[in-house]
Motif scaffolding. Structure first.
Motif, PDB file in Angstrom:
ATOM      1  N   SER A   1     -28.673  34.230 -73.736  1.00 51.85           N
ATOM      2  CA  SER A   1     -28.628  33.735 -75.116  1.00 51.85           C
ATOM      3  C   SER A   1     -27.314  33.033 -75.449  1.00 51.85           C
ATOM      4  O   SER A   1     -27.303  31.991 -76.109  1.00 51.85           O
ATOM      5  CB  SER A   1     -28.880  34.888 -76.099  1.00 51.85           C
ATOM      6  OG  SER A   1     -27.869  35.879 -75.996  1.00 51.85           O
TER       7      SER A   1
ATOM      8  N   SER B   1     -39.923  38.532 -80.643  1.00 48.96           N
ATOM      9  CA  SER B   1     -38.558  38.260 -80.187  1.00 48.96           C
ATOM     10  C   SER B   1     -38.419  36.854 -79.619  1.00 48.96           C
ATOM     11  O   SER B   1     -37.361  36.233 -79.731  1.00 48.96           O
ATOM     12  CB  SER B   1     -38.143  39.288 -79.134  1.00 48.96           C
ATOM     13  OG  SER B   1     -37.912  40.554 -79.723  1.00 48.96           O
ATOM     14  N   SER B   2     -39.483  36.345 -79.011  1.00 51.58           N
ATOM     15  CA  SER B   2     -39.443  34.964 -78.512  1.00 51.58           C
ATOM     16  C   SER B   2     -39.261  33.990 -79.662  1.00 51.58           C
ATOM     17  O   SER B   2     -38.446  33.059 -79.598  1.00 51.58           O
ATOM     18  CB  SER B   2     -40.719  34.640 -77.743  1.00 51.58           C
ATOM     19  OG  SER B   2     -40.844  35.447 -76.590  1.00 51.58           O
TER      20      SER B   2
ATOM     21  N   ALA C   1     -38.004  34.756 -82.572  1.00 54.13           N
ATOM     22  CA  ALA C   1     -36.680  35.002 -83.152  1.00 54.13           C
ATOM     23  C   ALA C   1     -35.588  34.325 -82.336  1.00 54.13           C
ATOM     24  O   ALA C   1     -34.630  33.776 -82.897  1.00 54.13           O
ATOM     25  CB  ALA C   1     -36.421  36.506 -83.233  1.00 54.13           C
ATOM     26  N   MET C   2     -35.722  34.305 -81.020  1.00 54.36           N
ATOM     27  CA  MET C   2     -34.710  33.648 -80.192  1.00 54.36           C
ATOM     28  C   MET C   2     -34.750  32.141 -80.399  1.00 54.36           C
ATOM     29  O   MET C   2     -33.699  31.488 -80.442  1.00 54.36           O
ATOM     30  CB  MET C   2     -34.939  33.985 -78.722  1.00 54.36           C
ATOM     31  CG  MET C   2     -33.813  33.533 -77.805  1.00 54.36           C
ATOM     32  SD  MET C   2     -33.916  34.312 -76.176  1.00 54.36           S
ATOM     33  CE  MET C   2     -32.510  33.569 -75.341  1.00 54.36           C
TER      34      MET C   2
ATOM     35  N   LEU D   1     -35.488  44.411 -82.629  1.00 55.65           N
ATOM     36  CA  LEU D   1     -35.441  43.141 -83.346  1.00 55.65           C
ATOM     37  C   LEU D   1     -35.159  43.338 -84.827  1.00 55.65           C
ATOM     38  O   LEU D   1     -35.787  44.145 -85.505  1.00 55.65           O
ATOM     39  CB  LEU D   1     -36.764  42.393 -83.176  1.00 55.65           C
ATOM     40  CG  LEU D   1     -36.850  41.031 -83.870  1.00 55.65           C
ATOM     41  CD1 LEU D   1     -35.793  40.080 -83.325  1.00 55.65           C
ATOM     42  CD2 LEU D   1     -38.240  40.440 -83.708  1.00 55.65           C
TER      43      LEU D   1
ATOM     44  N   GLN E   1     -26.771  36.789 -81.783  1.00 53.54           N
ATOM     45  CA  GLN E   1     -26.987  37.831 -80.789  1.00 53.54           C
ATOM     46  C   GLN E   1     -27.258  39.189 -81.412  1.00 53.54           C
ATOM     47  O   GLN E   1     -27.915  40.043 -80.805  1.00 53.54           O
ATOM     48  CB  GLN E   1     -25.773  37.918 -79.862  1.00 53.54           C
ATOM     49  CG  GLN E   1     -25.620  36.693 -78.966  1.00 53.54           C
ATOM     50  CD  GLN E   1     -24.515  36.873 -77.951  1.00 53.54           C
ATOM     51  OE1 GLN E   1     -23.373  37.156 -78.300  1.00 53.54           O
ATOM     52  NE2 GLN E   1     -24.845  36.715 -76.679  1.00 53.54           N
TER      53      GLN E   1
ATOM     54  N   LEU F   1     -32.477  40.904 -79.813  1.00 53.64           N
ATOM     55  CA  LEU F   1     -33.731  40.376 -79.291  1.00 53.64           C
ATOM     56  C   LEU F   1     -34.284  41.249 -78.168  1.00 53.64           C
ATOM     57  O   LEU F   1     -33.541  41.708 -77.303  1.00 53.64           O
ATOM     58  CB  LEU F   1     -33.496  38.958 -78.762  1.00 53.64           C
ATOM     59  CG  LEU F   1     -32.971  37.943 -79.791  1.00 53.64           C
ATOM     60  CD1 LEU F   1     -32.378  36.735 -79.090  1.00 53.64           C
ATOM     61  CD2 LEU F   1     -34.090  37.529 -80.727  1.00 53.64           C
TER      62      LEU F   1
ATOM     63  N   ALA G   1     -32.089  38.205 -73.178  1.00 53.53           N
ATOM     64  CA  ALA G   1     -31.313  38.136 -74.416  1.00 53.53           C
ATOM     65  C   ALA G   1     -29.831  38.359 -74.162  1.00 53.53           C
ATOM     66  O   ALA G   1     -28.979  37.651 -74.703  1.00 53.53           O
ATOM     67  CB  ALA G   1     -31.843  39.178 -75.408  1.00 53.53           C
TER      68      ALA G   1
ATOM     69  N   THR H   1     -29.254  39.889 -83.597  1.00 56.50           N
ATOM     70  CA  THR H   1     -30.682  40.095 -83.904  1.00 56.50           C
ATOM     71  C   THR H   1     -31.299  41.097 -82.943  1.00 56.50           C
ATOM     72  O   THR H   1     -32.416  41.549 -83.165  1.00 56.50           O
ATOM     73  CB  THR H   1     -31.452  38.770 -83.818  1.00 56.50           C
ATOM     74  OG1 THR H   1     -31.190  38.153 -82.549  1.00 56.50           O
ATOM     75  CG2 THR H   1     -31.022  37.816 -84.923  1.00 56.50           C
TER      76      THR H   1
ATOM     77  N   TRP I   1     -34.148  40.596 -88.177  1.00 47.93           N
ATOM     78  CA  TRP I   1     -34.061  39.189 -88.544  1.00 47.93           C
ATOM     79  C   TRP I   1     -32.889  38.866 -89.465  1.00 47.93           C
ATOM     80  O   TRP I   1     -32.434  37.721 -89.524  1.00 47.93           O
ATOM     81  CB  TRP I   1     -35.355  38.751 -89.239  1.00 47.93           C
ATOM     82  CG  TRP I   1     -36.576  38.841 -88.394  1.00 47.93           C
ATOM     83  CD1 TRP I   1     -37.344  39.950 -88.168  1.00 47.93           C
ATOM     84  CD2 TRP I   1     -37.185  37.786 -87.636  1.00 47.93           C
ATOM     85  NE1 TRP I   1     -38.389  39.649 -87.326  1.00 47.93           N
ATOM     86  CE2 TRP I   1     -38.324  38.333 -86.992  1.00 47.93           C
ATOM     87  CE3 TRP I   1     -36.881  36.437 -87.464  1.00 47.93           C
ATOM     88  CZ2 TRP I   1     -39.152  37.565 -86.182  1.00 47.93           C
ATOM     89  CZ3 TRP I   1     -37.709  35.670 -86.656  1.00 47.93           C
ATOM     90  CH2 TRP I   1     -38.824  36.232 -86.019  1.00 47.93           C
TER      91      TRP I   1
END
Length: 562
Positions: free
Chosen positions: A113, A186-187, A189-190, A264, A256, A260, A109, A258, A266
């Protein structure tokens, strides 16, 4: 405009619904034909989108296992985490979350990212302008609007197309992370952050296309917004490693923030979605106040007679300088400002070394060389911009040729060799000026931060050491334009590889053979290293061969026109 493109647009338009009849008059629905135009856009971009998808998602899929191999245990990851307090690392990566327990997810992250978000932002800008302003400028939108296609159909199809591409890349990113064994939430979310960041800058481009009547200007304005967002986020994160108020002015920071794989949350993504909707509403509003093919900013009328500067020089040098003037000025100002900003961060290096005594050993330099190492790293980042300018300016020749303006130049009696050689000469002179200005800006920043009296002079000399690398990148673009114009855009692959190696090459421990493909990496990192003439002469020779090949290729092939 090629015959195939015209045929595709006519077929798409004729398949579009004709709307309802009222009193013998055809009444078009505002979005009539959107679906057909969307399928046309997907068809035209099928190869382009595939390349973007493979490049972005493939990088994610390859990076995670590479990081796992390079940093297999907690001690290695914590040593890497200590390096992220370096201001240069913060600018090029982002806020550092989870440094106290630097897991593989936190590393992905923090250090991957930003590159991912910038890549989708650039892609979205280019695709949006390609299917909106470029279509208007070429006259294809007018052709469609003369047929049963709704008023909002072309723009809507373009925006849906961009959204679909971002969604696909976001989904591919999430799946690549999940496949690497990272946390599911998180995956996902990314992947979502990637998609919505692309949407934001696609919406930015939809606004800039309303302002100007030219695709290149619209792209440039959107890229300036992206650069400003990058700079605001970078400086803001240096002020506060967790993100300062300045960081929150950047959509890149929202993705960024967020946090991750660490903590986490959102809700920052809601800001991106909200800004996207606002920008799209602004774009629609602006579109109602302009004519088809025109921009809100009125174009200035040209002079009745050409100026002396436009007619001066061997070949059409004056014309090339006039056409590239805005691009040159924009890049030059941006590089100077970025150089000053980067250099001004040098005053925090001594404190950082005091707080992390082992940092010098991890970097491989002594404390006395830390400022020079920082300046050399920042200078290589600025060279990325000079190389991108050079490639883009050379490829402008392809645009001039396809639009038929190249034929008009040749009709004045100029030779093909003279036209292209003059243009390339202007590009390289501008590249030299930009390298000098990059060194000046960085030197002034370092000098103001550290009091080093000779910083500016030394960094100007160091910047010029990268001229052969820039020549290789520009020479490749010219060679492709001269020998295989249909594939000229592949010159951007080298630029992308140079940036990739510069940003994450050391992080991924890439093989020397692959790293060596970057001409910037082949350049000695002056002022840390001596300016070894050997590599510079090899790069100069390669650039010269590519340049000559391109010039000879233009002389031997047909000139294309619409």
């Amino acid at each position: 405009m090629t015959a195939t493109t015209v045929t595709d647009h006519r077929h798409a338009a004729h398949r579009a619904p004709r709307g309802q009849r009222r009193g013998g008059t055809s009444v078009r629905e505002p979005w009539a034909g959107t679906g057909h135009l969307l399928r046309l856009a997907l068809r035209r971009d099928r190869v382009r989108v595939l390349i973007w998808f493979v490049a972005i998602v493939g990088t994610v899929a390859a990076t995670v296992p590479a990081l796992e191999v390079a940093y297999p245990d907690e001690a290695a990851r914590q040593a890497r985490a200590a390096l992220l307090t370096n201001p240069s690392a913060v600018i090029m990566t982002g806020p550092a979350f989870g440094l106290e327990d630097y897991t593989l997810g936190a590393m992905v992250a923090n250090e991957l990212s930003l590159s991912l978000f910038v890549a989708v932002a650039v892609m979205s800008i280019l695709l949006t302008v390609r299917h909106t302003r470029s279509e208007e400028e070429s006259g294809r939108t007018e052709l469609l609007r003369a047929l049963p296609v709704g008023h909002y159909a072309p723009a809507t199809a373009a925006l849906v197309h961009v959204a679909a591409v971002n969604a696909a890349i976001g989904a591919g990113t999430a799946l690549a992370l999940l496949g690497s064994g990272l946390a599911a939430a998180s995956s996902l979310a990314m992947g979502l952050a990637t998609a919505v960041t692309g949407l934001v800058f696609g919406a930015v481009a939809s606004v800039t296309t309303q302002v100007t009547a030219h695709a290149r200007a619209a792209t440039g304005m959107a890229m300036v917004v992206l650069a400003a967002a990058f700079l605001a986020r970078g400086v803001g994160d240096v002020i506060d490693a967790q993100g300062s108020w300045l960081s929150w002015l950047s959509p890149l920071a929202w993705a960024q923030q967020t946090r991750l794989f660490v903590d986490l949350r959102w809700w920052p993504l809601v800001l991106s979605l909200a800004l996207t909707l606002v920008l799209l509403a602004v774009s629609v509003r602006l579109a109602r106040h302009r004519d088809l093919g025109a921009g809100l900013r009125p174009e200035r009328g040209g002079r009745a007679a050409a100026s002396r500067g436009l007619l001066s020089g061997p070949g059409p040098v004056g014309l090339a300088l006039r056409l590239l003037r805005g691009t040159i000025i924009g890049w030059a100002i941006g590089l100077v400002l970025m150089g000053i900003t980067f250099g001004s961060l040098a005053n925090s290096l001594e404190d950082m070394l005091a707080e992390v005594p082992d940092l010098g050993a991890w970097i491989g330099i002594g404390s006395g060389d830390l400022i020079d190492a920082f300046a050399a790293a920042m200078l290589s980042y600025l060279v990325f911009g000079v190389g991108a300018f050079a490639v883009g300016a050379v490829l402008r020749l392809k645009t001039e040729e396809e639009a038929g303006r190249g034929e008009a130049v040749l009709a004045t009696g100029a030779s093909r060799f003279g036209w292209v050689a003059s243009w390339f000469g202007v590009v390289m002179v501008a590249a030299v000026v930009m390298l000098v200005l990059s060194g000046v800006g960085l030197g002034l920043g370092v000098q103001a931060a550290t009091g080093s009296a000779d910083a500016t002079a030394r960094l100007v000399g160091a910047a010029l050491a990268y001229l052969p690398a820039v020549l290789v990148m520009a020479g490749l673009a010219l060679a492709l334009f001269g020998l295989a114009p249909a594939f000229a855009g592949l010159a951007w692959v080298l630029v992308a590889w140079v940036v990739f190696v510069g940003w994450v090459g050391a992080l991924l421990n890439l093989p020397d053979v692959l790293v060596g493909l970057s001409p910037v990496d082949r350049t000695p990192t002056v002022p840390v290293e001596a300016a070894d003439a050997g590599p510079l002469l090899v790069l100069t020779a390669i650039g010269a061969v590519l340049t000559v090949a391109g010039l000879l290729g233009v002389r031997r092939r047909d000139i294309r026109s619409n």
